[in-house]
Enzyme design. Structure first.
Site, mmCIF file in Angstrom:
data_model
loop_
_atom_site.group_PDB
_atom_site.id
_atom_site.type_symbol
_atom_site.label_atom_id
_atom_site.label_comp_id
_atom_site.label_asym_id
_atom_site.label_seq_id
_atom_site.Cartn_x
_atom_site.Cartn_y
_atom_site.Cartn_z
ATOM 1 N N GLU A 735 4.690 -0.792 -6.703
ATOM 2 C CA GLU A 735 5.146 -2.179 -6.580
ATOM 3 C C GLU A 735 4.477 -2.768 -5.359
ATOM 4 O O GLU A 735 4.644 -2.264 -4.244
ATOM 5 C CB GLU A 735 6.668 -2.248 -6.433
ATOM 6 C CG GLU A 735 7.186 -3.672 -6.303
ATOM 7 C CD GLU A 735 8.635 -3.723 -5.836
ATOM 8 O OE1 GLU A 735 8.910 -4.487 -4.894
ATOM 9 O OE2 GLU A 735 9.470 -2.996 -6.404
ATOM 10 N N CYS A 769 8.472 -9.024 -0.730
ATOM 11 C CA CYS A 769 7.430 -9.023 -1.765
ATOM 12 C C CYS A 769 7.554 -10.262 -2.637
ATOM 13 O O CYS A 769 6.558 -10.832 -3.083
ATOM 14 C CB CYS A 769 7.565 -7.777 -2.650
ATOM 15 S SG CYS A 769 7.488 -6.223 -1.764
#
Length: 978
Positions: A735, A769
């Site tokens: 990720e 993120c």
């Protein structure tokens, strides 16, 4: 009062029922009065095209919702192309023909036929290019103008006037004879200090205008949230003192003009602040002898009754307006999201009615309260009339545009007083106010809605709310679970802390201000030895039943909650998280543990598969061996544990490497995991820098890697895994980051956009993120939105993350600070807005940077730097394509009131998570599985139903059950199938 805030409903209602329950004689009198009021209301519903139009298009019809949605957005759309798209979206799918000719009003039927024709024009223009060009000349402008006129007409229904002068003139018209008004300068909470200044000026001017004729009896209503953009508990000190000064100035002015002023009620978390402000102003010597000061109380609040008692003890006459409540659904949602112990309000409409009646009885008996009862409910009004007897020393109130017919005879024939709560402002500005009021009064459980339901009898309409509540024992509504039960029987929701409760917040501040331990010196790790230990522990851990492994995760979740304070302190001190972010970090870690435990029990058990008779096929999901989990510093507990416990519950042993900046919280978490029953050698903590990570990845005994971090590092790991020809193919779950975009069209509500942009771009100092990196505004609204965004940024506080007032803390370290500040300086000529930040420490000032074109941004800047570009109306698809072309695919946002726009973006965007009309951060485990594609990750999504399977080896055993003889299953069949 505080004890009742989140007390169980049965406990709170038990005391209220005593005073809300009517004896048989009183009940009989109430029913007689209520029957007459019902007749008046029904007569009013059939009188006038407005009432008939609203009755025809109720909120339980798709057409009613379409009209409301159109009214909410249309008047603020500046460009014709988007206005036409909005009309097509809202009119195109509804069945207007079903309403044609049904009303008794010719005007309503004419309007309906206009909607039928409008829909036909919209539909045909979409089908035929030729017709579309024809309508572009005549049809669409005609439809657009007609819709605009209709929306302004709806504005007339619910807004008393565009200016205070217009509103006072309208109150003098014959239809308002006998009524007085409480003028509310229309608008929601201020988002900026200029907004607050404008509202204050509007209130001042309204007081002057109304004060020109004090004999008319009109008054002013004031929203405290309209006077300060940071009216919140964390900003108590600066907002309460400022608001007290402003309310004092307005109250003194109203007193000098001889008119009344009432402070509106707001969300439950602001109640104590409001009482502080109201109490301070009520005690002012300058207001002694003035009987015009008042406040509103919301009966849906569990604290409503003690608030009324508080008002009665202020030592002066107070006008108290009792309302049912205006924020019910948002209060429910916020309580669930925050994982709090119980709701601050009642979950059944009948319970609110019980509370209202008990409060009304208190108000009628109070010595220092002049009561005002705001209600559109005939039963409520009849009960108050019965209790009051011959007294007229109180008033009723209703909303402008609603409840017409209920009070006219009472006022004009029987001498009762009724005040109309009258919004004032431009029709464009009714927006959220109009929606909330209509939804509130159009809900299935509301009296206004039920009155329009021809299937309900008078007996059902006038059913005793106290009897209803007594019958269910005062219990909570079964469809509204407590926050802890939000996810059903599978798992408990993580518990939160009410950071809007001042004493609780004070305790949290004390806890997080110091580390619970003394950090030790780092010891050089032995990667090879750690992998060897984990490999040796694998067989025993893999053989542990899934249920036992899941139980370890659940015990770990309980331990995390038990030591939440210590973990939050480390998150604040080590990871530099603000208090809300630190709390969210712990809760997410807890949710990961419980979610993966539930998914393991449900999804990792052997599955028997179909096949031909005489054959048994079983699919098993088993651990692969030693997994390495490499975590980032921005979620040093939640992601660190999320990756790790997923691998563990799937039957693997784990080498867990935290980020070099945040080893302490990882060490604490591993200690708790081992206390929860996970063997020491099944989970081994291996802190260190990039060289440690590289050594772990290079070890051929590592069977899988879960990594969260930069795209560059993920690619480096992927390449290294393929370099060793002798090594098996190793799964990599990655990720990474993204150039996350939010697209905003001209139908979006600017106030909501700005709030979500500030949250998405600057919360956590932009170090998520999912954080917003580039804001894409439709050209027509760009300047206005940026002006509002700049104002909202002025209220941000950059500083110590342990201070509850702080909105934006420092970035993680000197390296990140230098990289961001250097880039920020190169873009100085493009700054739209920046804010002040401390010069000592790693504080990067939140900054908005204007781009000429999206092509100028080609990498992620991991901090509080927001880029802005524009796009042209009609180019939504092309705009999405330009974002996709960047190659990243983590998150995207859209703000639009056009449903088809959302469908378009959903179909074309190549992102893991799309957020529509909300912020882009804060994904919830099990509700919003998180993870990207392209340059933003490999999948599967963390916190989702498919995540655990990636950590397993899927193995199938196929057995011929006839190998020892005949097919016993077939041979044992009887003849009943003949």
């Amino acid at each position: 009062m505080r004890a009742l805030h989140r007390a169980p409903e049965p406990e709170v209602l038990a005391a209220l029922l005593k005073d809300a329950t009517l004896d048989s004689a009183t009940r009989a009198g109430v029913l007689v009065r209520a029957g007459g009021l019902l007749a008046d209301l029904r007569a009013a519903q059939n009188d006038g095209w407005v009432n008939q139009f609203l009755q025809e298009y109720r909120l339980n019809t798709s057409e009613g919702v379409a009209l409301l949605s159109l009214a909410e957005a249309f008047l603020r759309v500046p460009d014709p192309e988007t206005a036409d798209a909005l009309i097509a979206d809202k009119l195109g799918d509804a069945d207007w023909r079903a309403h044609a000719g049904k009303s008794n009003s010719k005007l309503v039927n004419s309007a309906t036929w206009g909607l039928v024709v409008g829909r036909a024009l919209v539909s045909e223009s979409e089908k035929s290019g030729v017709l579309k060009r024809l309508i572009a000349r005549a049809g669409e402008p005609f439809v657009r103008q007609a819709v605009g006129a209709a929306m302004r007409m709806m504005g007339e229904i619910f807004v008393m006037g565009r200016t205070i002068e217009e509103a006072t003139k309208r109150m003098a018209k014959p239809e308002n004879k006998g009524f007085t008004a409480s003028f509310d300068m229309l608008g929601e909470a201020a988002r900026t200090f200029p907004d607050a200044d404008n509202y204050f000026t509007a209130y001042e001017q309204a007081i002057i205008a109304v004060g020109k004729d004090p004999g008319a009896g009109h008054s002013i209503s004031v929203k405290l949230s309209a006077l300060h953009p940071r009216y919140e508990v964390a900003q108590w000190e600066r907002s309460v003192s400022a608001l007290t000064e402003m309310l004092e100035a307005l109250a003194v002015s109203a007193a000098n003009k001889g008119i009344a002023l009432t402070v509106d009620a707001e969300e439950s978390e602001r109640l104590e602040m409001s009482l502080d402000i109201i109490g301070a102003v009520a005690a002012l010597p300058a207001l002694k002898g003035w009987d015009g000061f008042g406040m509103a109380v919301q009966a849906y609040s569990k604290r409503a009754r003690p608030v009324i008692a508080w008002a009665n003890e202020l030592g002066r006459l107070v006008n108290v307006r009792l309302v049912k409540g205006a924020y019910w659904d948002s209060e429910i949602k916020r309580t669930q999201e925050a994982g709090l112990s119980d709701y601050p309000l009642f979950t059944r409409k009948a319970a609110t009615d019980v509370s209202y009646l008990a409060c009304a009885k208190d108000m009628l008996a109070a010595k220092n309260i002049h009561p005002a009862f705001a209600s559109h409910n005939a039963l409520t009004v009849a009960t108050i009339l019965e209790w009051a007897g011959d007294s007229r020393d109180f008033e009723f109130q209703r909303l402008h545009g609603m409840g017409e017919g209920l009070y006219e005879r009472l006022v004009r024939e029987q001498g009762y007083h009724c005040r109309i709560y009258a919004p004032v402002g431009g029709h464009r500005d009714l927006l959220a106010y109009l929606v909330r009021r209509l939804l509130e009064n159009g809900a299935n459980s509301s009296f206004v809605h039920q009155l329009a339901d021809e299937h309900l009898s008078d007996a059902e309409l006038l059913a005793d709310p106290a009897e209803k509540i007594a019958k269910v024992g005062g219990t909570r509504h079964p469809s509204i679970p407590l926050p802890i039960d939000l996810f059903g029987a599978d798992r408990r929701n993580s518990t939160g802390i009410d950071l809007q409760d001042p004493p609780l917040l004070e305790e949290v501040v004390k806890t997080v201000s110091k580390l619970p331990f003394t950090p030790g010196k780092a010891v050089a790790p032995d990667v090879g030895a750690a992998v060897e230990r984990a490999q040796a522990a694998f067989p025993a851990w893999a053989a542990t039943p899934v249920d036992e492994r899941a139980a370890c995760l659940e015990r770990l979740a309980d331990l995390l909650e038990a030591q939440r304070g210590e973990l939050m302190a480390i998150a604040v001190q080590e990871a530099k998280k603000t208090i809300p972010d630190a709390l969210g970090e712990v809760r997410e870690a807890v949710d990961f543990c419980r979610y993966y435990a539930a998914r393991a029990r449900d999804g990792l058990m052997p599955i028997e598969l179909p096949g031909p008779t005489g054959e048994r096929n079983v699919l098993r999901m088993e651990g692969k061996g030693v997994w390495a989990t490499i975590a980032p510093w921005n979620f040093p507990l939640a992601i660190f544990l999320g990756q790790t416990v997923a691998a563990l519950v799937a039957g693997n042993t784990v080498i867990a490497k935290p980020a070099p900046q945040t080893p302490a919280i990882a060490g604490w978490a591993v200690g708790l995991a081992q206390e929860a029953g996970i063997p020491d050698d099944a989970l081994i903590l291996l802190p260190g820098g990039p060289e440690v990570g590289a050594a772990i990845v290079a070890d051929p005994r590592v069977a899988g890697i879960a990594f969260t971090g930069s795209t560059a590092t993920a690619k480096k790991i992927a390449r290294s895994l393929l370099d060793d020809d002798a090594r098996p193919l190793v799964p990599l779950i990655a990720e990474t980051g993204g150039i996350n975009a939010m697209i905003v069209d001209s139908t979006a509500l600017p106030e909501q956009v700005v709030q979500d942009v500030v949250t998405s771009a600057f919360r956590s100092a932009g170090q998520r993120c999912s954080a917003l990196r580039v804001l894409l505004l439709q050209e027509e609204i760009a300047e206005r939105t940026l002006e509002m965004l700049s104002g909202a940024m002025d209220s941000l506080i950059v500083g110590d993350p342990a201070d509850p007032r702080t909105d934006v803390g420092p970035v993680i370290d000197g390296s990140a600070f230098t990289r961001l500040m250097d880039y920020r300086q190169t873009m100085r000529a493009h700054w739209v807005k920046t804010v002040d930040a401390p010069t000592e420490g790693f504080f990067v000032p939140p900054t908005v940077i204007r781009l000429n074109d999206l092509s100028e941004l080609n990498q992620e800047w991991f901090g509080p730097l927001l880029h802005v570009a524009t796009w042209k109306a009609g180019e939504l698809e092309e705009t999405v394509a330009r974002v996709n072309a960047k190659g990243f695919g983590l998150t995207m946002g859209l703000h639009s009131r056009i449903a088809r726009a959302a469908e378009t973006v959903e179909a074309l965007s190549r992102v893991g998570n799309l957020y529509v009309n909300r912020s882009m951060i804060g994904a919830i485990v099990g509700s919003q599985p998180f993870g990207g594609e392209g340059l933003s990750g490999t999948g599967p999504k963390a916190g989702g139903p498919h995540y655990l399977h990636r950590f397993t080896a899927e193995r199938v055993t196929s057995t011929d059950t006839t190998s020892a003889g005949g097919n016993a299953t077939l041979l044992s069949l009887d003849d009943m199938g003949i």
